[in-house]
Design a protein around this motif. Structure first.
Motif, short mmCIF file in Angstrom:
data_model
loop_
_atom_site.label_atom_id
_atom_site.label_comp_id
_atom_site.label_asym_id
_atom_site.label_seq_id
_atom_site.Cartn_x
_atom_site.Cartn_y
_atom_site.Cartn_z
N ARG A 1 0.19 31.34 -8.38
CA ARG A 1 -0.26 30.39 -9.06
C ARG A 1 0.49 29.31 -8.97
O ARG A 1 1.69 29.40 -9.71
CB ARG A 1 -0.56 30.65 -10.36
N ASP A 2 1.01 28.66 -8.70
CA ASP A 2 1.92 27.48 -8.50
C ASP A 2 3.26 27.90 -7.84
O ASP A 2 4.25 27.67 -8.31
CB ASP A 2 1.96 26.71 -9.99
N GLY A 3 2.85 29.04 -6.77
CA GLY A 3 4.24 29.52 -6.07
C GLY A 3 4.92 30.71 -6.91
O GLY A 3 5.96 31.64 -6.19
N ARG A 4 4.37 31.19 -7.82
CA ARG A 4 4.32 32.15 -8.33
C ARG A 4 3.69 33.79 -7.91
O ARG A 4 2.53 32.92 -8.06
CB ARG A 4 4.59 31.92 -10.31
N PRO A 5 3.81 34.87 -8.14
CA PRO A 5 2.71 35.91 -8.43
C PRO A 5 2.20 35.53 -10.27
O PRO A 5 2.66 35.69 -10.78
CB PRO A 5 3.76 37.54 -7.83
N PHE A 6 0.96 35.82 -9.05
CA PHE A 6 0.04 35.91 -10.93
C PHE A 6 -0.18 37.15 -10.82
O PHE A 6 -0.88 37.59 -11.88
CB PHE A 6 -1.70 34.77 -10.59
N ASP A 7 -0.84 37.51 -9.89
CA ASP A 7 -1.79 38.87 -9.96
C ASP A 7 -1.59 39.83 -8.45
O ASP A 7 -1.82 39.52 -7.06
CB ASP A 7 -3.33 38.47 -10.14
N VAL A 8 -1.86 41.32 -8.68
CA VAL A 8 -1.90 41.78 -7.47
C VAL A 8 -3.12 42.82 -7.13
O VAL A 8 -3.43 43.12 -8.29
CB VAL A 8 -0.63 42.90 -7.16
N LEU A 9 -4.28 42.46 -6.13
CA LEU A 9 -5.66 42.27 -5.47
C LEU A 9 -5.96 43.93 -5.36
O LEU A 9 -4.88 44.23 -3.88
CB LEU A 9 -6.81 41.66 -5.60
N PRO A 10 -6.04 45.10 -5.46
CA PRO A 10 -5.76 46.14 -5.02
C PRO A 10 -7.05 46.48 -3.77
O PRO A 10 -7.96 45.16 -4.06
CB PRO A 10 -6.36 47.51 -6.58
N PRO A 11 -7.38 47.54 -2.98
CA PRO A 11 -8.99 47.45 -2.26
C PRO A 11 -9.69 47.30 -2.79
O PRO A 11 -10.14 47.68 -3.56
CB PRO A 11 -8.38 48.64 -1.58
N ASP A 12 -10.95 46.66 -1.51
CA ASP A 12 -12.31 46.22 -2.27
C ASP A 12 -12.50 46.01 -3.77
O ASP A 12 -12.44 46.01 -4.67
CB ASP A 12 -12.83 47.95 -2.13
N SER A 13 -11.46 44.35 -3.59
CA SER A 13 -10.89 43.96 -5.29
C SER A 13 -11.67 42.46 -5.05
O SER A 13 -11.48 42.01 -4.11
CB SER A 13 -10.23 44.03 -5.84
N LYS A 14 -12.47 41.80 -5.69
CA LYS A 14 -12.82 40.50 -6.23
C LYS A 14 -11.53 39.89 -7.37
O LYS A 14 -11.71 40.43 -8.66
CB LYS A 14 -14.23 40.61 -6.40
N LEU A 15 -11.65 38.28 -7.82
CA LEU A 15 -10.58 38.16 -8.73
C LEU A 15 -11.12 36.72 -7.92
O LEU A 15 -10.98 35.64 -7.59
CB LEU A 15 -9.58 37.74 -8.09
N THR A 16 -11.86 35.77 -9.44
CA THR A 16 -12.34 34.80 -9.42
C THR A 16 -11.57 33.30 -10.70
O THR A 16 -11.57 34.41 -11.63
CB THR A 16 -14.12 34.26 -9.97
N VAL A 17 -11.07 33.12 -9.97
CA VAL A 17 -10.07 31.67 -11.22
C VAL A 17 -10.45 30.39 -11.49
O VAL A 17 -11.53 30.07 -9.68
CB VAL A 17 -8.70 31.77 -10.55
N TRP A 18 -10.62 29.24 -11.81
CA TRP A 18 -10.52 28.19 -12.32
C TRP A 18 -9.82 27.69 -11.12
O TRP A 18 -8.45 27.77 -10.98
CB TRP A 18 -9.82 27.52 -13.64
N ALA A 19 -10.55 26.82 -10.28
CA ALA A 19 -9.59 25.87 -8.95
C ALA A 19 -8.71 25.11 -9.29
O ALA A 19 -7.57 25.19 -9.32
CB ALA A 19 -10.55 25.52 -8.62
N ASP A 20 -9.08 24.88 -10.96
CA ASP A 20 -8.09 23.27 -10.96
C ASP A 20 -7.33 24.36 -12.59
O ASP A 20 -6.00 23.16 -12.67
CB ASP A 20 -8.32 22.01 -11.80
#
Length: 383
Positions: A97-116
């Protein structure tokens, strides 16, 4: 107040969305839209309108029961306001997020975030062949505190790190810091000290050939030359060395009498060391030195030996005393022979005796025969 009354009369709802907010709008329980920043006025006949606000800054991850209905009923609206990241069966993803690590997703995962709430980016990493994390990425994730699916390991200087994946040896790691993905497989690092080490065997009881129970203290120095072999060949190589020392010295010393052990204390190590060194070399451990430090005797045996030693020393002292007495007697005999053959020497000895006596008394009266020294002195004086 007037505006609110007017809105109610006209059957509409007026609501405001802040810059850090988005709002999901429902009408009669059905999804209508996602409202962005600003003031909105929508028909609200019979109060059919419902607005659910979301803070997209503090709650950048979109966790809502309305996620699936949004993408099913309003796919274009959902795609405009929401970003979805997915990972495959053999990959992980680092979400930034903005060039900084925000989260790490493991295999077979999904993450939904607000685009803005972004800008957002994702780096997908294939872990099918290698679980190791790039050192630069590892440092960034550590600083960001994103270690939820990471196993860290540090191999210290002078050590070797044995990497096992699901219990199977993979490679030997040099000193440094390492990270591995926890993604369905387990990575473990076993550190092996390669420096020179020591092991002590204390209080080992041994029954000698003449059935005397003694206790011995051993010490050995060793180093691991083949860490993979040392770990795979035996359960615990240091324990194996400990037992090898016990067995070797028990067997060697048990074949000797107590006197032989005490006499050969300095060299007995060589008799047992050969087998210990050979056995340990077979499992990747080099034994550098073995020493028999102490031989501890039972109390009653120690007293007996002290008596024996005292008797031996007394006998040696008597021999020396007799030898010195003999030498002294022999010296006196030689002196007497010289004096008998040389009268002048006898006279000198008499003078020395008189000098020694005169130095200790105030008055000295001498009675001597006509053949003595004083007779000669008187004769000399008369002349």
């Amino acid at each position: 107040m007037l505006m609110k009354l007017l809105d109610e009369l006209m059957g509409r709802m007026r609501f405001r969305v802040q810059e850090n907010q988005r709002a999901i709008v429902f009408q009669n329980g059905k999804l209508l839209s996602i409202a962005g920043p600003g003031e909105h006025v929508l028909p609200n006949w019979r109060k059919s309108l419902e607005v659910v606000p979301y803070d997209i800054i503090t709650g950048a991850v979109f966790k809502s029961p309305y996620e699936k209905p949004l993408f099913d009923k309003l796919p274009d609206v959902a795609a405009k306001h929401l970003s979805v990241f997915r990972t495959g069966r053999t990959e992980v993803a680092v979400i930034e997020r903005d060039g900084r690590p925000f989260d790490v997703l493991p295999p077979d995962s999904k993450l939904t975030v607000w685009a803005d709430a972004g800008p957002w980016s994702a780096t997908h990493i294939d872990i099918s062949t290698d679980l190791r994390i790039d050192p630069d990425l590892l440092r960034r994730l550590v600083l960001a505190g994103k270690m939820n699916i990471i196993t860290g390991a540090t191999v210290a200087e002078g050590h070797a790190g044995l990497l096992f994946i699901d219990g199977v040896y993979v490679e030997t790691l040099e000193p440094g810091v390492y990270g591995f993905w926890k993604a369905g497989r387990t990575a473990t690092v076993k550190q092996i000290d390669l420096k020179r080490q020591s092991v002590d065997v204390t209080g080992q009881e041994v029954l000698t050939k003449d059935r005397v129970t003694i206790r011995i203290n051993l010490a050995a120095e060793y180093r691991v030359t083949d860490p993979v072999l040392a770990v795979s060949a035996v359960k615990d190589f240091s324990d194996s060395l400990y037992r090898a020392l016990q067995f070797a010295f028990r067997k060697t010393l048990g074949a000797l009498s107590l006197d032989q052990i005490l006499e050969k204390k300095v060299t007995i190590d060589e008799e047992a060391a050969g087998k210990v060194k050979a056995d340990m070399a077979a499992i990747g451990v080099e034994v550098l030195d073995i020493a028999l430090k102490d031989v501890v005797l039972p109390g009653e045996m120690r007293e007996i030996l002290n008596q024996v030693v005292a008797a031996e020393k007394q006998a040696e002292a008597n021999v020396i005393r007799r030898r010195e007495e003999t030498n002294a007697t022999r010296s006196l005999l030689n002196t007497a022979k010289v004096m008998a053959e040389n009268p002048v020497m006898l006279r000198l000895k008499e003078l020395e005796a008189l000098e020694a006596i005169a130095g200790r008394v105030e008055r000295l009266t001498i009675h001597n025969g006509t053949g003595g020294l004083m007779h000669d002195i008187v004769k000399l004086r008369d002349e």
